[in-house]
Design a protein around this motif. Structure first.
Motif: not given
Length: 294
Positions: A263-283
């Motif tokens: 089983a897993s739970v996850y959260l992810q955030h993506i910012w599409r600016g001049p450079v796309q930044v993707r930050v996430g965590t998963r347990g």
């Protein structure tokens, strides 16, 4: 291939919603039930190539296009070429070509503009069989080598999109995977593996201008059944490969494995600016080893 909608490649860190990955990831999204290129009639293709034949049919079931379907099938026939060589006694009748076949069907139903339901069934199999015989030919084989693999998948997927900025998707699926091997080339070995897997997943996605937030969870229940024996792999590193041969490696008797969950739970955030930044965590809870991984 006809059921594929798009493919994404991640060369670095895997997205947080990927169940398990250590390096690069190829994410394949299948056809979601929408008519292609605005087509309103039945569409399809028949393709016959030098090694395989395939059939694909898709289209709406009703005039209001609330329900659409797709059906795809493919089968190789390389063994037909080998049969000619057998008739000419160039190769022994023990020789065989690998065979691959697959059948998939999907039904998409839209009871409301905000709701889409997908029903999917897929069956795929491949096999290879070399059987010892005493036919006289230029090339002969002395031994038996047989492989058979089969996969069955059935799933239901629901997508709710109340607005352009919000969607909630839930999938429930079952897979049955079976593999069999029997050989007396390079040592006698015979085994059969069967894996049952129940799977459920849900995702919430919220999009606002350049921002996208995704929250989700998934759970799988596994049951492994095994018969026969395998060579003990613990004396070799994972990256090492050896030719087919009898190296006197100890045989291990196989047995059934108790049910275990993942089983897993996850959260992810993506910012599409001049450079796309993707930050996430998963347990993740790995039930096979009873570990918590992050």
């Amino acid at each position: 291939p006809d059921m594929i909608r798009d493919v994404q490649f991640y060369a670095g860190a895997a997205p947080a919603d990927v169940p398990a990955a250590t390096s690069a990831v190829v994410s394949v999204n299948s056809w979601d039930g929408a008519p292609r290129q605005g087509a309103r009639d039945i569409d399809g293709a028949v393709d016959i190539s030098a090694h395989a034949a395939r059939l694909f049919v898709m289209g709406p079931i009703d005039r209001k296009e609330k329900a659409t379907f797709a059906f795809a099938a493919r089968r190789t026939y390389l063994e037909a070429y080998l049969q000619i060589l057998k008739w000419a006694q160039v190769v022994d009748t023990a020789f065989s070509a690998p065979e691959f076949s697959e059948i998939s069907g999907r039904l998409a139903y839209r009871p409301h503009p905000d709701h889409r339901i997908l029903f999917t069934n897929l069956f795929a199999a491949d096999s290879l069989k070399l059987v010892d015989s005493e036919d006289e030919s230029l090339i002969e084989i002395d031994g038996v080598f047989e492989l058979r693999n089969a996969l069955f998948l059935s799933s239901i997927d629901h997508l709710w999109t109340p607005s352009d900025r919000f969607q909630w998707q839930t999938t429930v699926a079952y897979t049955f995977n079976q593999s069999f091997m029997n050989r007396d080339l390079g040592g006698v070995q015979s085994n059969k593996f069967v894996t049952h897997r129940g799977f459920a997943r849900t995702d919430l996605t919220w999009t606002l201008d350049r921002y996208e937030i995704k929250l989700g969870a998934d759970v799988s229940l596994f049951k492994d059944l095994a018969q026969g024996e395998i060579e003990d792999p613990r004396g070799f590193p994972d990256w090492a490969f050896s030719a087919l041969g009898n190296f006197g490696i100890e045989q291990i008797e196989l047995g059934d494995r108790p049910h275990y969950a993942d089983a897993s739970v996850y959260l992810q955030h993506i910012w599409r600016g001049p450079v796309q930044v993707r930050v996430g965590t998963r347990g993740r809870y790995a039930g096979a080893t009873k570990e918590w991984l992050f």
